[in-house]
Design a protein around this motif. Sequence first.
Motif, PDB file in Angstrom:
ATOM      1  N   GLU A 249      86.145  97.147  -4.508  1.00  0.00           N
ATOM      2  CA  GLU A 249      86.392  98.120  -5.571  1.00  0.00           C
ATOM      3  C   GLU A 249      85.092  98.796  -6.002  1.00  0.00           C
ATOM      4  O   GLU A 249      85.061 100.001  -6.263  1.00  0.00           O
ATOM      5  CB  GLU A 249      87.048  97.433  -6.764  1.00  0.00           C
ATOM      6  CG  GLU A 249      88.469  96.960  -6.487  1.00  0.00           C
ATOM      7  CD  GLU A 249      89.038  96.091  -7.614  1.00  0.00           C
ATOM      8  OE1 GLU A 249      90.261  96.142  -7.813  1.00  0.00           O
ATOM      9  OE2 GLU A 249      88.252  95.389  -8.272  1.00  0.00           O
ATOM     10  N   THR A 250      84.008  98.006  -6.052  1.00  0.00           N
ATOM     11  CA  THR A 250      82.706  98.581  -6.414  1.00  0.00           C
ATOM     12  C   THR A 250      82.265  99.610  -5.369  1.00  0.00           C
ATOM     13  O   THR A 250      81.750 100.684  -5.699  1.00  0.00           O
ATOM     14  CB  THR A 250      81.659  97.471  -6.545  1.00  0.00           C
ATOM     15  OG1 THR A 250      82.083  96.526  -7.533  1.00  0.00           O
ATOM     16  CG2 THR A 250      80.300  98.041  -6.949  1.00  0.00           C
ATOM     17  N   ALA A 251      82.486  99.293  -4.101  1.00  0.00           N
ATOM     18  CA  ALA A 251      82.105 100.221  -3.029  1.00  0.00           C
ATOM     19  C   ALA A 251      82.899 101.521  -3.106  1.00  0.00           C
ATOM     20  O   ALA A 251      82.377 102.605  -2.797  1.00  0.00           O
ATOM     21  CB  ALA A 251      82.303  99.542  -1.670  1.00  0.00           C
ATOM     22  N   ILE A 252      84.151 101.414  -3.508  1.00  0.00           N
ATOM     23  CA  ILE A 252      84.976 102.630  -3.637  1.00  0.00           C
ATOM     24  C   ILE A 252      84.399 103.551  -4.699  1.00  0.00           C
ATOM     25  O   ILE A 252      84.288 104.770  -4.513  1.00  0.00           O
ATOM     26  CB  ILE A 252      86.432 102.263  -3.945  1.00  0.00           C
ATOM     27  CG1 ILE A 252      87.066 101.619  -2.706  1.00  0.00           C
ATOM     28  CG2 ILE A 252      87.222 103.483  -4.397  1.00  0.00           C
ATOM     29  CD1 ILE A 252      88.453 101.078  -2.951  1.00  0.00           C
ATOM     30  N   PHE A 253      83.998 102.985  -5.852  1.00  0.00           N
ATOM     31  CA  PHE A 253      83.402 103.821  -6.905  1.00  0.00           C
ATOM     32  C   PHE A 253      82.071 104.418  -6.464  1.00  0.00           C
ATOM     33  O   PHE A 253      81.734 105.542  -6.794  1.00  0.00           O
ATOM     34  CB  PHE A 253      83.197 102.992  -8.177  1.00  0.00           C
ATOM     35  CG  PHE A 253      84.387 103.005  -9.108  1.00  0.00           C
ATOM     36  CD1 PHE A 253      84.708 104.141  -9.825  1.00  0.00           C
ATOM     37  CD2 PHE A 253      85.187 101.882  -9.253  1.00  0.00           C
ATOM     38  CE1 PHE A 253      85.794 104.150 -10.688  1.00  0.00           C
ATOM     39  CE2 PHE A 253      86.273 101.899 -10.105  1.00  0.00           C
ATOM     40  CZ  PHE A 253      86.587 103.025 -10.827  1.00  0.00           C
ATOM     41  N   ASN A 254      81.292 103.644  -5.694  1.00  0.00           N
ATOM     42  CA  ASN A 254      79.963 104.094  -5.305  1.00  0.00           C
ATOM     43  C   ASN A 254      79.971 105.046  -4.099  1.00  0.00           C
ATOM     44  O   ASN A 254      79.022 105.781  -3.877  1.00  0.00           O
ATOM     45  CB  ASN A 254      79.070 102.891  -4.991  1.00  0.00           C
ATOM     46  CG  ASN A 254      78.652 102.164  -6.256  1.00  0.00           C
ATOM     47  OD1 ASN A 254      78.554 102.767  -7.328  1.00  0.00           O
ATOM     48  ND2 ASN A 254      78.426 100.865  -6.159  1.00  0.00           N
ATOM     49  N   ASN A 255      81.060 105.066  -3.317  1.00  0.00           N
ATOM     50  CA  ASN A 255      81.120 105.907  -2.115  1.00  0.00           C
ATOM     51  C   ASN A 255      82.551 106.373  -1.903  1.00  0.00           C
ATOM     52  O   ASN A 255      83.367 105.664  -1.337  1.00  0.00           O
ATOM     53  CB  ASN A 255      80.614 105.126  -0.901  1.00  0.00           C
ATOM     54  CG  ASN A 255      80.449 106.019   0.322  1.00  0.00           C
ATOM     55  OD1 ASN A 255      80.848 107.179   0.307  1.00  0.00           O
ATOM     56  ND2 ASN A 255      79.861 105.476   1.363  1.00  0.00           N
ATOM     57  N   VAL A 256      82.842 107.608  -2.308  1.00  0.00           N
ATOM     58  CA  VAL A 256      84.219 108.116  -2.276  1.00  0.00           C
ATOM     59  C   VAL A 256      84.734 108.298  -0.845  1.00  0.00           C
ATOM     60  O   VAL A 256      85.927 108.292  -0.590  1.00  0.00           O
ATOM     61  CB  VAL A 256      84.317 109.454  -3.053  1.00  0.00           C
ATOM     62  CG1 VAL A 256      83.605 110.559  -2.283  1.00  0.00           C
ATOM     63  CG2 VAL A 256      85.764 109.837  -3.307  1.00  0.00           C
ATOM     64  N   ILE A 257      83.831 108.419   0.123  1.00  0.00           N
ATOM     65  CA  ILE A 257      84.267 108.651   1.502  1.00  0.00           C
ATOM     66  C   ILE A 257      85.039 107.459   2.046  1.00  0.00           C
ATOM     67  O   ILE A 257      85.991 107.618   2.806  1.00  0.00           O
ATOM     68  CB  ILE A 257      83.037 108.956   2.393  1.00  0.00           C
ATOM     69  CG1 ILE A 257      82.352 110.236   1.918  1.00  0.00           C
ATOM     70  CG2 ILE A 257      83.429 109.060   3.856  1.00  0.00           C
ATOM     71  CD1 ILE A 257      81.086 110.548   2.649  1.00  0.00           C
ATOM     72  N   ASN A 258      84.652 106.258   1.589  1.00  0.00           N
ATOM     73  CA  ASN A 258      85.273 105.057   2.156  1.00  0.00           C
ATOM     74  C   ASN A 258      86.428 104.530   1.324  1.00  0.00           C
ATOM     75  O   ASN A 258      86.946 103.458   1.595  1.00  0.00           O
ATOM     76  CB  ASN A 258      84.228 103.939   2.305  1.00  0.00           C
ATOM     77  CG  ASN A 258      83.129 104.326   3.280  1.00  0.00           C
ATOM     78  OD1 ASN A 258      83.418 104.949   4.284  1.00  0.00           O
ATOM     79  ND2 ASN A 258      81.886 103.959   2.979  1.00  0.00           N
ATOM     80  N   GLN A 259      86.822 105.244   0.284  1.00  0.00           N
ATOM     81  CA  GLN A 259      87.873 104.706  -0.579  1.00  0.00           C
ATOM     82  C   GLN A 259      89.223 104.753   0.109  1.00  0.00           C
ATOM     83  O   GLN A 259      89.493 105.608   0.916  1.00  0.00           O
ATOM     84  CB  GLN A 259      87.951 105.480  -1.896  1.00  0.00           C
ATOM     85  CG  GLN A 259      88.337 106.933  -1.734  1.00  0.00           C
ATOM     86  CD  GLN A 259      88.593 107.578  -3.068  1.00  0.00           C
ATOM     87  OE1 GLN A 259      89.447 107.083  -3.796  1.00  0.00           O
ATOM     88  NE2 GLN A 259      87.862 108.625  -3.385  1.00  0.00           N
ATOM     89  N   LYS A 260      90.046 103.791  -0.196  1.00  0.00           N
ATOM     90  CA  LYS A 260      91.392 103.677   0.374  1.00  0.00           C
ATOM     91  C   LYS A 260      92.459 103.735  -0.701  1.00  0.00           C
ATOM     92  O   LYS A 260      93.594 103.363  -0.485  1.00  0.00           O
ATOM     93  CB  LYS A 260      91.535 102.362   1.156  1.00  0.00           C
ATOM     94  CG  LYS A 260      90.528 102.212   2.283  1.00  0.00           C
ATOM     95  CD  LYS A 260      90.645 103.318   3.311  1.00  0.00           C
ATOM     96  CE  LYS A 260      89.656 103.140   4.442  1.00  0.00           C
ATOM     97  NZ  LYS A 260      89.721 104.217   5.430  1.00  0.00           N
ATOM     98  N   PHE A 261      92.063 104.185  -1.926  1.00  0.00           N
ATOM     99  CA  PHE A 261      93.010 104.391  -3.029  1.00  0.00           C
ATOM    100  C   PHE A 261      93.660 103.088  -3.498  1.00  0.00           C
ATOM    101  O   PHE A 261      94.775 103.074  -3.964  1.00  0.00           O
ATOM    102  CB  PHE A 261      94.101 105.400  -2.635  1.00  0.00           C
ATOM    103  CG  PHE A 261      93.531 106.709  -2.195  1.00  0.00           C
ATOM    104  CD1 PHE A 261      93.086 107.625  -3.128  1.00  0.00           C
ATOM    105  CD2 PHE A 261      93.378 106.993  -0.852  1.00  0.00           C
ATOM    106  CE1 PHE A 261      92.539 108.824  -2.714  1.00  0.00           C
ATOM    107  CE2 PHE A 261      92.823 108.175  -0.442  1.00  0.00           C
ATOM    108  CZ  PHE A 261      92.408 109.106  -1.370  1.00  0.00           C
ATOM    109  N   SER A 262      92.941 102.033  -3.350  1.00  0.00           N
ATOM    110  CA  SER A 262      93.529 100.761  -3.784  1.00  0.00           C
ATOM    111  C   SER A 262      93.294 100.507  -5.258  1.00  0.00           C
ATOM    112  O   SER A 262      93.958  99.676  -5.856  1.00  0.00           O
ATOM    113  CB  SER A 262      92.936  99.602  -2.957  1.00  0.00           C
ATOM    114  OG  SER A 262      91.532  99.557  -3.111  1.00  0.00           O
ATOM    115  N   THR A 263      92.338 101.213  -5.875  1.00  0.00           N
ATOM    116  CA  THR A 263      92.042 100.958  -7.285  1.00  0.00           C
ATOM    117  C   THR A 263      92.732 101.927  -8.208  1.00  0.00           C
ATOM    118  O   THR A 263      92.562 101.852  -9.410  1.00  0.00           O
ATOM    119  CB  THR A 263      90.528 101.039  -7.529  1.00  0.00           C
ATOM    120  OG1 THR A 263      90.102 102.349  -7.208  1.00  0.00           O
ATOM    121  CG2 THR A 263      89.803 100.040  -6.669  1.00  0.00           C
TER     122      THR A 263
END
Length: 593
Positions: free
Chosen positions: A537-551
């Motif tokens: 979840e922290t990585a998603i906030f810090n890097n939008v390219i890798n987010q998978k919309f799980s949060t």
Amino acid sequence: MTLKNGYAEIKDDQLIKTIEFPGVSDAISMQEIRNDTFYILSQSGLLWYDQQRNKVFKKILDSTEIRYVYQDRDSNIWVTTYGRGFYLYRNNKLIRFPDGPRTALKAAHSIFDNKKGNFIINTNDGLFAVKVVDLLNYAEGTVPDVFYYLFDKFDGLITNEFNGGAVPSYIFRNDSSLSYPLVNGLAYFKPYTWLPYYSRAKIFIASILINNTEYKGDYNEIHLKYNRNTQIKIKATTPYYGNPENIRLVYFINDSKNSYTISQDGNIILNSLSPGNYKISIQKQGYNEFAQENTGLIMRLAIAPPFYQTWFFTMLLALLFIYAAIYLARRRFNKLKEQSELLEKIVEQRTIDLTNSIKRLESSERALEKNNNLRDNIITMILHDIRSPLRFLTTISNYLYKSYDHTPKKIFLKKLLDLKVNTFSILNYSESFFTWASSLRDGFKISKKHFRLSDLFSEIKDLYIDVIRSHNNHLLIEDADFDIYTDYNILSLVIRNLIDNANKNTKGGTLSIKAFLVENKLTIQIMDTGKGLSAKETAIFNNVINQKFSTGFGSVLILSVLPSIKGKLHVKSEIGHGTIFTIQILLEDFPLR
């Protein structure tokens, strides 16, 4: 006997009967055409009258006083009028002849055919003889004018004014003479022996003036250089001692049928003749078979063209034109060649641009596909995120509806607070989504303004106080009493979403907001003492390219709108020890006041 409105039959000095004309009240006289058919000469026209049927069946020359009608053996009808001229009527067509010298033929009284090819016509201003063939030629349009031979006081008459009104206005005497009434007497003529006298004298050139300078050369062949301002004055004359009205000179240019009358002083004036050869024929108007030899005169005039109208100049001009055409064609060819080479370069460059455009298009297609996937995932995420609050609202609404009358007040108020918190949560969620969707539109612009950061923090605290309390949390805000320059709504949206995220992950804990300057950046931190975020979840906030919309939608919204105000987000979190959200905004674009 003709009456004004009819006629009377008289026999042996006895009136037999009177007949009234139909519709005629101004008759002057009647002339027989054939048995039972008459002309009615009236003050308002010439009428054809059928005596047997007492009917007028034809009329010409309306509103004209008719003086005399003469029908020749060829059925030509010759008509004289008082004030309207002299006419021929044939083939249902009316031809008016020229009015002659002093317009005397306008008031003609009668016509006498001398059977020698001449009509004798008496008028208010002299007696005239005219050739019938000349009249017929004029009627056919083959000659432009008619020559009338005049007999007046110059020839011995005591007056020029002949009387009219009677039909005919003459008496044919036993000695074959004509007796014409004058205003002060009678005039006698013998029409079969009296003939017009046509002069047989030749025509001579008295002088030629060219621009008022006398010409001394041969009059028969005149050669001049062209000058647009040249005036040629030719004075023609012929010996004649008779009535001046009966000698009229005319001239023709080349073989034209149109004649030009020479003035009484005998001058022919030619102005600004174009280059060329001219034949000028000078003749006497009315010259005919009575003269035994040709008395006309022919002059020839040659005007040399200026240099620019000569064949040499024309050939030179043609050669120059051909040279210019070749030069222009060669220049055009070179120009086309240059344009062709330029076009090849343009085509080559366009091909490169097209290739780049295709690559950009392919990239755009991939981005569009990615955006479509993003859209589908966001829709799925939104439906997922909003389903739980809506289910909770449905549950608590049913509970309150069914047990409001027997539920303890404390529990009832607790349920109402839960209802309020969830309603606010849905409202905040929808506003956040609307702001995010607006930022994706073309033409979206941020709205910067100066505001106090502490005012924004206070507003957020007032909005979220009940939501935070519902999780048994409390909010601490450190002093941020300074102004900033940015988009108020976007910054508020980011902070509210981070507060909401911190509150969801914290139960019975503390939330805090503080702001400070680090080097040349404005830094805002939102901290909580909650359960913390996972590494994913922290990585998603810090890097939008890798987010998978799980949060959920919050991270997407924050990371989408922060770049519009030159902001970045950094998240630090540890499981069981809470999370720190750090927002950094460049001060170059948003200076402090």
